[in-house]
Enzyme design. Structure first.
Site, mmCIF file in Angstrom:
data_model
loop_
_atom_site.group_PDB
_atom_site.id
_atom_site.type_symbol
_atom_site.label_atom_id
_atom_site.label_comp_id
_atom_site.label_asym_id
_atom_site.label_seq_id
_atom_site.Cartn_x
_atom_site.Cartn_y
_atom_site.Cartn_z
ATOM 1 N N GLY A 71 0.824 -1.207 0.000
ATOM 2 C CA GLY A 71 0.000 0.000 0.000
ATOM 3 C C GLY A 71 0.856 1.255 0.000
ATOM 4 O O GLY A 71 0.540 2.242 -0.678
ATOM 5 N N THR A 72 1.933 1.205 0.736
ATOM 6 C CA THR A 72 2.821 2.368 0.816
ATOM 7 C C THR A 72 3.360 2.731 -0.565
ATOM 8 O O THR A 72 3.376 3.908 -0.953
ATOM 9 C CB THR A 72 4.001 2.072 1.779
ATOM 10 O OG1 THR A 72 3.454 1.750 3.068
ATOM 11 C CG2 THR A 72 4.952 3.245 1.888
ATOM 12 N N ASN A 150 -7.569 4.016 9.219
ATOM 13 C CA ASN A 150 -7.113 2.755 9.803
ATOM 14 C C ASN A 150 -7.281 2.701 11.315
ATOM 15 O O ASN A 150 -7.425 1.631 11.890
ATOM 16 C CB ASN A 150 -5.643 2.496 9.425
ATOM 17 C CG ASN A 150 -4.775 3.728 9.541
ATOM 18 O OD1 ASN A 150 -5.065 4.749 8.937
ATOM 19 N ND2 ASN A 150 -3.721 3.642 10.316
ATOM 20 N N GLN A 178 -7.730 0.328 3.747
ATOM 21 C CA GLN A 178 -8.621 -0.247 4.763
ATOM 22 C C GLN A 178 -10.039 -0.465 4.248
ATOM 23 O O GLN A 178 -10.859 -1.072 4.932
ATOM 24 C CB GLN A 178 -8.675 0.656 6.005
ATOM 25 C CG GLN A 178 -7.355 0.755 6.745
ATOM 26 C CD GLN A 178 -6.913 -0.546 7.421
ATOM 27 O OE1 GLN A 178 -7.685 -1.492 7.556
ATOM 28 N NE2 GLN A 178 -5.659 -0.599 7.836
ATOM 29 N N SER A 198 -3.831 -2.837 -0.476
ATOM 30 C CA SER A 198 -2.742 -3.650 0.054
ATOM 31 C C SER A 198 -3.243 -5.049 0.372
ATOM 32 O O SER A 198 -4.266 -5.213 1.045
ATOM 33 C CB SER A 198 -2.199 -2.986 1.322
ATOM 34 O OG SER A 198 -1.250 -3.820 1.927
ATOM 35 N N GLY A 199 -2.501 -6.060 -0.094
ATOM 36 C CA GLY A 199 -2.936 -7.446 0.061
ATOM 37 C C GLY A 199 -3.094 -7.902 1.501
ATOM 38 O O GLY A 199 -4.057 -8.596 1.835
ATOM 39 N N HIS A 200 -2.159 -7.491 2.362
ATOM 40 C CA HIS A 200 -2.166 -8.089 3.700
ATOM 41 C C HIS A 200 -3.293 -7.578 4.591
ATOM 42 O O HIS A 200 -3.448 -8.037 5.719
ATOM 43 C CB HIS A 200 -0.795 -7.954 4.382
ATOM 44 C CG HIS A 200 -0.428 -6.596 4.877
ATOM 45 N ND1 HIS A 200 -0.451 -6.266 6.214
ATOM 46 C CD2 HIS A 200 -0.014 -5.484 4.232
ATOM 47 C CE1 HIS A 200 -0.041 -5.013 6.363
ATOM 48 N NE2 HIS A 200 0.227 -4.512 5.172
ATOM 49 N N CYS A 324 2.007 1.418 13.083
ATOM 50 C CA CYS A 324 3.191 2.220 12.800
ATOM 51 C C CYS A 324 3.473 3.240 13.894
ATOM 52 O O CYS A 324 4.581 3.708 14.011
ATOM 53 C CB CYS A 324 3.014 2.948 11.466
ATOM 54 S SG CYS A 324 2.461 1.849 10.185
HETATM 55 N N1 PLP Z 1 -2.632 3.105 4.183
HETATM 56 C C1 PLP Z 1 -3.378 2.695 5.217
HETATM 57 C C2 PLP Z 1 -4.688 3.377 5.495
HETATM 58 C C3 PLP Z 1 -2.944 1.648 6.030
HETATM 59 O O1 PLP Z 1 -3.688 1.255 7.061
HETATM 60 C C4 PLP Z 1 -1.694 1.039 5.741
HETATM 61 C C5 PLP Z 1 -1.168 -0.020 6.614
HETATM 62 O O2 PLP Z 1 -1.369 -0.024 7.812
HETATM 63 C C6 PLP Z 1 -0.972 1.495 4.627
HETATM 64 C C7 PLP Z 1 -1.472 2.535 3.875
HETATM 65 C C8 PLP Z 1 0.324 0.887 4.250
HETATM 66 O O3 PLP Z 1 0.149 -0.363 3.616
HETATM 67 P P1 PLP Z 1 1.350 -1.385 3.507
HETATM 68 O O4 PLP Z 1 1.573 -1.931 4.874
HETATM 69 O O5 PLP Z 1 0.889 -2.427 2.540
HETATM 70 O O6 PLP Z 1 2.510 -0.630 2.995
#
Ligand code: PLP
Length: 391
Positions: A71-72, A150, A178, A198-200, A324
């Site tokens: 996702g990042t 999130n 999310q 994001s897959g996870h 995070c």
């Molecule tokens: N954006 C949101 C709203 C998230 O909750 C997260 C992960 O917690 C991310 C982005 C980042 O995703 P990834 O962990 O796949 O980089």
């Protein structure tokens, strides 16, 4: 391990069916999809199928899906692309409650001379769309607003925002990490130009994501090199993970309606019972539209980290903010942006459920948490004062 896992906004368990789908693509079908031979070709077919499955969940066309590492990366790629595609525009709009994947990038861009406006939220985590209308101008390259938060699960009115953005001719990106799999999406009928997932977060493995890119929207790749992903994201495809993401999206579409109803009922019961059993608690974002699986609840006069520790002793996994930001004892930037009082922000716990959450697990939390909060309050001077005054 019989963990009670209520931290699904941090990450989710890989669905067994997803794992089975990806398994052959490590040791047996390990070909490179770009290879000309039959062995690569059969992997390419599965990658194409995965792309169609992701697209179907989003109501998009397969060629509008770019696979990324997370996702990042999708968030970074979207924002960087917009400012590179429109170099004359120097303004970016986002919100104060974004994930660091968006917020840190935007704040870094201010050091490069970009003007960044971070929209505020009210006490319930809702955006003020009038503020957006006031600040958006012809210099705005991109507006990046998350679909759902999130930490609190608060859902933003993405299409209303998109209508304002489109009127001013800026690009519109949403971090839907999310939301995907929890909220029905239809990109064909949407104002969104780019969307991150994001897959996870939806029962696929970690390290795979996707960026939806509307057909016709100008794009400047974040990673350059090989010709993968139609020159939009270089690097040999993470085939097994892509195939897993495709399966996870297919399952999400199948389960969405039924599971969301069940999960929401569990979340609502957890919320109701905890509010009835524990004095001086409040729901963060309780009167805003929220994801069906998320409960962010603040307990006054107690440290969130202590609650997590005590919950952990009972093998219950929750979070005191986003994964995070935990590890730091500062209240999260989201709760601070909402103006949650200091005494509450410190004692905020996020429970995030999934389709694997059971009734019994919720019963256990309802049973275990009230004495834990009491014990936590006894550990703090403010808590003891509160308990004494409450009798
Ligand atoms: N954006 C949101 C709203 C998230 O909750 C997260 C992960 O917690 C991310 C982005 C980042 O995703 P990834 O962990 O796949 O980089």
């Amino acid at each position: 391990m019989n963990e009670i896992y209520l931290d699904n906004n941090a990450t989710t368990k890989v669905d067994e069916a997803v794992f089975e789908e990806m398994r052959p693509y490590f040791c047996e079908l390990y070909g490179n999809p770009s290879s000309m031979h039959f062995f690569g070709g059969q992997v390419q077919k599965k990658v194409d199928e995965a792309r169609s499955r992701v697209a179907a969940l989003l109501g998009a066309a397969p060629e509008e899906i770019i696979f990324t590492a997370c996702g990042t990366e999708s968030d970074n790629a979207a924002i960087r692309s917009a400012i590179e595609a429109f170099p004359e525009k120097r303004h970016i709009i986002t919100t104060r409650v974004e994930h660091p994947a968006v917020l840190t990038l935007c704040r870094n861009l201010t050091k490069k001379g970009y003007r960044v406006t971070e929209l505020g939220v009210d006490g319930e985590g809702r955006l003020d769309l009038e503020e957006l209308k006031r600040v958006i101008d012809d210099d705005t390259a991109i507006v990046s607003v998350m679909y759902a938060n999130n930490e609190t699960g608060v859902v933003f009115p993405i299409e209303e925002i998109g209508a304002i953005v489109k009127e001013r001719g800026a690009l519109f990106h949403t971090d839907a990490v999310q939301a995907v799999g929890k909220i029905p999406l239809d990109m064909a009928a949407s104002t969104v130009d780019m969307l991150s997932l994001s897959g996870h977060k939806l029962h696929a493995p970690k390290g795979i994501g996707a960026l939806y890119l509307r057909r016709g929207v100008p794009f400047r790749p974040f990673l350059v090199g090989g010709h993968q992903e139609k020159n939009r994201r270089a690097g040999t495809e993470a085939t097994s993970s892509i195939i897993a993401l495709g399966k996870a999206c297919e399952l999400a579409a199948q389960y969405m309606e039924e599971e969301n109803t069940r999960v929401k009922a569990l979340r609502d019961r957890l919320e109701r019972e905890l509010m009835a059993l524990i004095p001086n608690a409040r729901i963060n974002g309780g009167s805003a539209p929220r994801l069906p699986n998320t409960l962010s609840i603040a307990f006054e006069f107690v440290e969130g980290e202590l609650i997590l520790l005590y919950l952990s002793e009972k093998v219950i996994c929750a979070s005191s903010g986003s994964a995070c930001t935990s590890g730091s004892l500062e209240p999260s930037h989201v709760l601070r942006a909402m103006g949650v009082p200091f005494t509450c922000a410190h004692g905020s716990i996020r429970f995030s459920l999934s389709r694997f959450t059971t009734d019994e697990e919720i019963d256990t939390v309802i049973r275990e948490l009230p004495p834990i909060i009491r014990r936590g309050r006894e550990m703090s001077p403010f808590g003891r004062e509160f308990l004494a005054s409450a009798g």
